[in-house]
Design a protein around this motif. Structure first.
Motif, PDB file in Angstrom:
ATOM      1  N   PRO A 191       0.811  -1.201   0.000  1.00  0.00           N
ATOM      2  CA  PRO A 191       0.000   0.000   0.000  1.00  0.00           C
ATOM      3  C   PRO A 191       0.844   1.251   0.000  1.00  0.00           C
ATOM      4  CG  PRO A 191      -0.023  -1.048   2.152  1.00  0.00           C
ATOM      5  CD  PRO A 191       0.643  -1.994   1.219  1.00  0.00           C
ATOM      6  N   GLY A 192       0.431   2.191  -0.838  1.00  0.00           N
ATOM      7  CA  GLY A 192       1.109   3.472  -0.855  1.00  0.00           C
ATOM      8  C   GLY A 192       2.354   3.511  -1.717  1.00  0.00           C
ATOM      9  N   THR A 193       2.717   2.406  -2.335  1.00  0.00           N
ATOM     10  CA  THR A 193       3.862   2.435  -3.226  1.00  0.00           C
ATOM     11  C   THR A 193       3.410   2.897  -4.593  1.00  0.00           C
ATOM     12  OG1 THR A 193       3.533   0.126  -3.798  1.00  0.00           O
ATOM     13  CG2 THR A 193       5.048   0.589  -2.014  1.00  0.00           C
ATOM     14  N   GLY A 194       4.342   3.331  -5.423  1.00  0.00           N
ATOM     15  CA  GLY A 194       3.992   3.826  -6.741  1.00  0.00           C
ATOM     16  C   GLY A 194       4.640   2.994  -7.824  1.00  0.00           C
ATOM     17  N   THR A 195       4.585   3.504  -9.028  1.00  0.00           N
ATOM     18  CA  THR A 195       5.216   2.838 -10.158  1.00  0.00           C
ATOM     19  C   THR A 195       6.387   3.666 -10.621  1.00  0.00           C
ATOM     20  OG1 THR A 195       3.179   1.809 -10.878  1.00  0.00           O
ATOM     21  CG2 THR A 195       4.877   2.064 -12.529  1.00  0.00           C
ATOM     22  N   VAL A 196       7.543   3.053 -10.716  1.00  0.00           N
ATOM     23  CA  VAL A 196       8.697   3.725 -11.288  1.00  0.00           C
ATOM     24  C   VAL A 196       8.571   3.624 -12.786  1.00  0.00           C
ATOM     25  CG1 VAL A 196      11.193   3.697 -11.528  1.00  0.00           C
ATOM     26  CG2 VAL A 196      10.156   3.187  -9.325  1.00  0.00           C
ATOM     27  N   ALA A 197       8.526   4.753 -13.467  1.00  0.00           N
ATOM     28  CA  ALA A 197       8.344   4.731 -14.917  1.00  0.00           C
ATOM     29  C   ALA A 197       9.027   5.933 -15.516  1.00  0.00           C
ATOM     30  CB  ALA A 197       6.867   4.738 -15.267  1.00  0.00           C
ATOM     31  N   VAL A 198      10.037   5.715 -16.316  1.00  0.00           N
ATOM     32  CA  VAL A 198      10.753   6.799 -16.968  1.00  0.00           C
ATOM     33  C   VAL A 198      10.702   6.559 -18.462  1.00  0.00           C
ATOM     34  CG1 VAL A 198      12.915   8.062 -17.145  1.00  0.00           C
ATOM     35  CG2 VAL A 198      12.287   6.967 -14.991  1.00  0.00           C
ATOM     36  N   PRO A 199       9.846   7.290 -19.209  1.00  0.00           N
ATOM     37  CA  PRO A 199       9.761   7.069 -20.643  1.00  0.00           C
ATOM     38  C   PRO A 199      11.072   7.406 -21.331  1.00  0.00           C
ATOM     39  CG  PRO A 199       8.564   9.043 -20.034  1.00  0.00           C
ATOM     40  CD  PRO A 199       8.989   8.380 -18.761  1.00  0.00           C
ATOM     41  N   ALA A 200      11.501   6.536 -22.212  1.00  0.00           N
ATOM     42  CA  ALA A 200      12.725   6.784 -22.967  1.00  0.00           C
ATOM     43  C   ALA A 200      12.418   7.665 -24.161  1.00  0.00           C
ATOM     44  CB  ALA A 200      13.318   5.464 -23.433  1.00  0.00           C
ATOM     45  N   PRO A 201      13.272   8.655 -24.455  1.00  0.00           N
ATOM     46  CA  PRO A 201      13.032   9.470 -25.643  1.00  0.00           C
ATOM     47  C   PRO A 201      13.198   8.623 -26.892  1.00  0.00           C
ATOM     48  CG  PRO A 201      15.187   9.941 -24.695  1.00  0.00           C
ATOM     49  CD  PRO A 201      14.482   9.028 -23.740  1.00  0.00           C
ATOM     50  N   GLY A 202      12.481   8.978 -27.921  1.00  0.00           N
ATOM     51  CA  GLY A 202      12.562   8.235 -29.173  1.00  0.00           C
ATOM     52  C   GLY A 202      11.475   8.707 -30.097  1.00  0.00           C
ATOM     53  N   PRO A 203      11.420   8.158 -31.315  1.00  0.00           N
ATOM     54  CA  PRO A 203      10.401   8.580 -32.286  1.00  0.00           C
ATOM     55  C   PRO A 203       8.998   8.435 -31.723  1.00  0.00           C
ATOM     56  CG  PRO A 203      12.069   7.173 -33.314  1.00  0.00           C
ATOM     57  CD  PRO A 203      12.312   7.129 -31.839  1.00  0.00           C
ATOM     58  N   GLY A 204       8.263   9.533 -31.657  1.00  0.00           N
ATOM     59  CA  GLY A 204       6.894   9.497 -31.171  1.00  0.00           C
ATOM     60  C   GLY A 204       6.777   9.410 -29.671  1.00  0.00           C
ATOM     61  N   GLY A 205       7.899   9.346 -28.953  1.00  0.00           N
ATOM     62  CA  GLY A 205       7.842   9.197 -27.507  1.00  0.00           C
ATOM     63  C   GLY A 205       7.927  10.533 -26.818  1.00  0.00           C
ATOM     64  N   ALA A 206       7.880  10.486 -25.489  1.00  0.00           N
ATOM     65  CA  ALA A 206       7.980  11.711 -24.711  1.00  0.00           C
ATOM     66  C   ALA A 206       9.410  12.214 -24.725  1.00  0.00           C
ATOM     67  CB  ALA A 206       7.521  11.439 -23.282  1.00  0.00           C
ATOM     68  N   PRO A 207       9.616  13.519 -24.572  1.00  0.00           N
ATOM     69  CA  PRO A 207      10.974  14.023 -24.464  1.00  0.00           C
ATOM     70  C   PRO A 207      11.614  13.500 -23.191  1.00  0.00           C
ATOM     71  CG  PRO A 207       9.375  15.742 -23.953  1.00  0.00           C
ATOM     72  CD  PRO A 207       8.610  14.566 -24.497  1.00  0.00           C
ATOM     73  N   GLY A 208      12.947  13.483 -23.171  1.00  0.00           N
ATOM     74  CA  GLY A 208      13.650  12.921 -22.032  1.00  0.00           C
ATOM     75  C   GLY A 208      13.325  13.609 -20.717  1.00  0.00           C
ATOM     76  N   GLY A 209      12.855  14.885 -20.759  1.00  0.00           N
ATOM     77  CA  GLY A 209      12.556  15.602 -19.541  1.00  0.00           C
ATOM     78  C   GLY A 209      11.206  15.281 -18.949  1.00  0.00           C
ATOM     79  N   CYS A 210      10.439  14.394 -19.553  1.00  0.00           N
ATOM     80  CA  CYS A 210       9.111  14.034 -19.055  1.00  0.00           C
ATOM     81  C   CYS A 210       9.193  12.724 -18.287  1.00  0.00           C
ATOM     82  CB  CYS A 210       8.123  13.871 -20.206  1.00  0.00           C
ATOM     83  SG  CYS A 210       7.798  15.403 -21.096  1.00  0.00           S
ATOM     84  N   PHE A 211       8.984  12.766 -16.980  1.00  0.00           N
ATOM     85  CA  PHE A 211       8.995  11.527 -16.230  1.00  0.00           C
ATOM     86  C   PHE A 211       8.322  11.712 -14.883  1.00  0.00           C
ATOM     87  CE2 PHE A 211      12.861  13.530 -14.637  1.00  0.00           C
ATOM     88  CZ  PHE A 211      12.845  13.228 -13.274  1.00  0.00           C
TER      89      PHE A 211
END
Length: 321
Positions: A191-211
């Motif tokens: 309970p109370g834990t989150g998800t570690v998720a860092v989108p990798a930059p790439g074609p069509g993906g989020a910029p590296g500064g979005c996480f």
């Protein structure tokens, strides 16, 4: 670890009850168009005894390992765990592996719709929604002059706008990586834990500064609206948190605090392969409420308000393959 989400609302005079829904979120008594579904989906029981759940998103594929059915519902309907009620005890205890492939590249919303269909067809899930009054928190500015803390700054990149949702768009869902994060890898635990998720930059993906990164006693956001912070706090506190700061746009922030005595914010078990290592907890870190005020210039105010609940009417053990 799991990620999180809640919507604001106005106190209802009476609880509202909607007609029963099947697992796709549609009225079970009405004719419906063909629901979105995966082209191929495998459901297998996981008897490993492990505690960690992993989520792996790809543009046309969803791989969930050792996941409890209650967490599948949280994921599919983009709600918090405390918003799901009813159903047998095995919803939290029995674990399953799901490997599902869509016919073509799908958005996170489309993937969630397909997961709803899978729950309806393979688990025979029927549910309905209710608004129930309950205890909530309002996230507001802590200082009379409205000054924000050093740990909260306007972001150079608005990730919601980058992904085509418009400034201040919907925050990432609680069941997995931020929306639009290709190949996002996360873990869920207690309970109370989150998800570690860092989108990798790439074609069509989020910029590296979005996480977004939620670890034990630490929360980092980059390019996210404050509604995302409210969602993360709701996960830590086990009740809805509504963004009432009046601050629009996207922000970068870092919040460090001491997890409470209940273990909220603490992972159970090691991270899965490929997940980043979690930083150690600062033994001198302040409480969550103190950290919010000192580091971000924000505070939580207790209030009463409506809570949208997902009420499980029927569910069965799945057909495996």
């Amino acid at each position: 670890m799991k990620t999180l989400l809640l919507t604001a609302g106005v106190l209802a005079a009476a609880a509202l009850t909607a007609p029963p829904l099947d697992g796709r979120g549609q009225s079970a008594s009405l004719e419906q168009a063909a629901p979105a579904r995966f082209e191929v989906a495998s459901v297998k029981r996981n008897s490993s005894g492990e505690t960690v759940m992993t989520f792996n998103n790809q543009p046309n594929r969803l791989v969930l390992t050792n996941v409890a059915v209650r967490q599948l519902i949280v994921r599919a309907y983009q709600v918090q765990p405390f918003q799901v009620t009813g159903g047998p005890a095995w919803l939290a205890s029995d674990r399953f592996d799901i490997n599902a492939t869509a016919l073509e590249t799908a958005t996170p919303a489309q993937m969630n719709a397909m997961l709803q269909t899978l729950l309806a067809e393979r688990f025979k899930l029927v549910l309905h929604r209710e608004n129930r009054p309950g205890d909530v928190f309002h996230l507001v500015k802590a200082r009379p002059d409205g000054k924000l803390g050093e740990g909260l700054k306007a972001a150079a990149i608005d990730c919601a706008a980058f992904r085509g949702r418009g400034p201040g768009g919907p925050a990432p869902g609680p069941g997995g990586p931020p929306s639009g994060a290709p190949g996002g890898l996360g873990r869920a635990a207690g309970p109370g834990t989150g998800t570690v998720a860092v989108p990798a930059p790439g074609p069509g993906g989020a910029p590296g500064g979005c996480f977004m990164m939620i670890g034990p006693g630490r929360l980092e956001l980059s390019g996210q609206p404050l509604s995302t912070l409210a969602n993360a706090l709701a996960q830590q506190l086990g009740r809805p948190v509504r963004d009432e700061t009046g601050l629009g746009g996207a922000y970068d922030l870092t919040l460090t605090f001491m997890p409470d005595s209940t273990g909220r914010g603490m992972p159970i078990g090691p991270p899965p392969p490929g997940a980043p290592e979690l930083p150690p907890i600062d033994p001198n870190a302040p409480s969550l409420t103190t950290a919010l005020a000192e580091q971000l210039g924000l505070k939580l105010e207790a209030a009463r308000g409506p809570m949208e609940m997902i009420v499980i009417d029927r569910i069965e053990q799945p057909t495996e393959d």
